[in-house]
Design an enzyme around this catalytic site. Structure first.
Site, PDB file in Angstrom:
ATOM      1  NE  ARG A  98      19.461 113.095  99.635  1.00  0.00           N
ATOM      2  CZ  ARG A  98      19.609 111.789  99.589  1.00  0.00           C
ATOM      3  NH1 ARG A  98      20.485 111.186 100.371  1.00  0.00           N
ATOM      4  NH2 ARG A  98      18.873 111.061  98.780  1.00  0.00           N
ATOM      5  CE  LYS A 133      45.489 109.323 109.004  1.00  0.00           C
ATOM      6  NZ  LYS A 133      46.282 108.298 108.293  1.00  0.00           N
ATOM      7  CE  LYS A 165      50.857 110.961 113.678  1.00  0.00           C
ATOM      8  NZ  LYS A 165      50.630 109.494 113.634  1.00  0.00           N
ATOM      9  CG  ASP A 216      53.969 105.065 110.974  1.00  0.00           C
ATOM     10  OD1 ASP A 216      52.831 104.807 110.566  1.00  0.00           O
ATOM     11  OD2 ASP A 216      54.719 105.911 110.453  1.00  0.00           O
TER      12      ASP A 216
END
Length: 284
Positions: A98, A133, A165, A216
């Site tokens: 798994r 992200k 930013k 942006d």
């Protein structure tokens, strides 16, 4: 990028530890010395990625496990295609299964999505770029997957690039003082990029000496205007990156405005795992 071997080892150790805990109870149903073989098959078209993570899951539990691959990272694979064959101790193979598939499904999904975007802008000057992200603890793995899909890595973390930013600009007192301070503290080889939200802010950033600008949430006509403004003043010296509300439906149009880079957070954030299947051969 951080040393990939060390990162893989750490990722896999954590994954196995959280899954196995004090021991795999179900695997004890299998006689201890049973040896088996298994095949992993893709149930959908994809770009393969994560081979080293997959193998490490088995080999950390049993170094004698043998994995034979029929494709390599970055290869396009089709639905129904066998990806690899694994031979070894049945108990350890079942215990590792798994975790190994989790890595292969996730990382192949990132590479597959990146390839879709890269193919969509083929022939333009733009490249597809990732963001921060990412899934916690798997940033290097996911950024590796982006490169396998034909994308380009942005900074790995807060330590290897400066991206100013909106909140940084506010806290620093404006675009000019923020850029001035960033250029003064940036170590050699570390880029300085600033985010702008309008053509007026772009002009202010260019006047302040910006050489890498993030546009942006610009509309398509604004992106074209930003490219014309920048090329008219700085030629090719300034790198322009488009970001925000970009999908497979509009990424080609964004690229055709003439920007250099297009950053896509969904490459590593909104991921649907590739459907893979691992099946054991009957003993005999």
């Amino acid at each position: 990028m951080k040393d990939l071997h060390d990162e893989i080892h750490a990722n896999v150790q954590r994954a196995l530890q959280e899954d196995i805990g004090s021991g795999d109870l179900t695997a004890t149903l299998i006689p201890e010395e049973t040896a088996l073989a298994a095949t992993v098959v893709s149930r959908e078209n994809a770009v393969l990625c994560g081979m080293q993570w997959f193998e490490a899951c088995f080999r950390l539990l049993n170094p004698a496990t043998v994995v034979k691959w029929f494709a390599k990272d970055g290869d396009a694979v089709r639905a129904g295609q066998a990806l690899c064959r694994i031979q070894g101790n049945a108990r350890t193979m079942l215990t590792a299964e798994r975790s190994a598939l989790n890595f292969l499904q996730l990382l192949s999904a990132v590479a597959t999505q990146t390839r879709r975007y890269a193919d969509a802008i083929a022939g333009t000057r733009a490249v597809i770029v990732d963001t921060r992200k990412t899934l916690p603890g798997l940033r290097v793995a996911q950024k590796y997957s982006v490169t396998c899909g034909g994308g380009v890595n942005h900074r790995i973390g807060l330590y290897d690039g400066i991206l100013i930013k909106e909140n940084h600009i506010i806290a620093a007192g404006g675009i000019q003082p923020a850029l001035k301070k960033a250029m003064a503290i940036a170590p050699p080889g570390v880029f300085v990029q600033i985010e702008v939200e309008s053509l007026q802010e772009l002009q202010e950033a260019l006047t302040a000496g910006a050489r890498m600008v993030l546009l942006d949430n610009f509309a398509l006509d604004q992106l074209a205007d930003a490219v014309a403004l920048t090329r008219g003043q700085a030629g090719e010296a300034v790198i322009l990156e488009a970001s925000g509300n970009i999908t497979l439906d509009n990424v080609r149009q964004v690229a055709e405005t003439g920007v250099d880079r297009i950053s896509i957070g969904s490459l590593t954030k909104n991921i649907q795992a590739i459907d893979l299947s691992m099946r054991f051969a009957e003993p005999g």
